[in-house]
Design a protein around this motif. Structure first.
Motif: not given
Length: 174
Positions: A84-105
């Motif tokens: 569960y901790g690993n999944i939540m970590g991946h969700y957080k990392a993906c969420s951060d990545l999507i936020d950065k990609a969104s802001a950049t685009l």
């Protein structure tokens, strides 16, 4: 004088050992006679001595299984916490990545629109730009999925139900 005491002591111990040896032999004979008698009186599957022996063995096995079940349950719960901790970590990392990609685009699109406007090139509106509309749709779907925890809540409740069933089975048998 020491020699007499030493011999008396050995004679006493030897006598005691002989007594125990005879008693052990007599008990073995009694055991064999009882087993023979039980075999004659009871069918071979209903021999009370064998049944009692089997019951004792099953009780020991049951205690061992309970301990193993509790250890397994604890290990399973620990593993679930790690996963569960690993999944939540991946969700957080993906969420951060999507936020950065969104802001950049979005920033790049805004810069492109300003550049087009300064050159006098008309730019497409948000609704006319299919790539941008698809991008926003994907971002919105991802955001909704992260917020709702789709798939995560079901898994968590299923594993809680399994853990409750295991625990209740252990408690009821005690």
């Amino acid at each position: 004088m020491k020699n007499q005491r030493h011999q008396q002591h050995h004679e006493a111990v030897d006598g005691l050992l002989n007594l125990f040896t005879r008693a052990n032999h007599d008990l073995t004979l009694v055991q064999h006679r009882l087993e023979k008698e039980f075999q004659q009186i009871y069918p071979h599957n209903a021999n009370p001595m064998i049944l009692v022996s089997r019951i004792k063995k099953l009780q020991e096995d049951l205690c061992t299984l309970k301990e193993q079940c509790q250890e397994l349950l604890a290990a399973k719960q620990k593993m679930e916490e790690i996963v569960y901790g690993n999944i939540m970590g991946h969700y957080k990392a993906c969420s951060d990545l999507i936020d950065k990609a969104s802001a950049t685009l979005v920033g790049n699109r805004s810069l492109l629109q300003r550049s087009q406007a300064s050159m006098g090139i008309p730019h497409a509106s948000d609704s006319d730009d299919s790539a941008y509309a698809n991008f926003k749709l994907i971002i919105d779907e991802w955001t909704n999925q992260i917020r709702s925890g789709t798939g995560n809540e079901t898994h968590e409740s299923e594993s809680e139900d399994i853990n409750k069933m295991l625990f209740s089975a252990i408690v009821q048998s005690n």
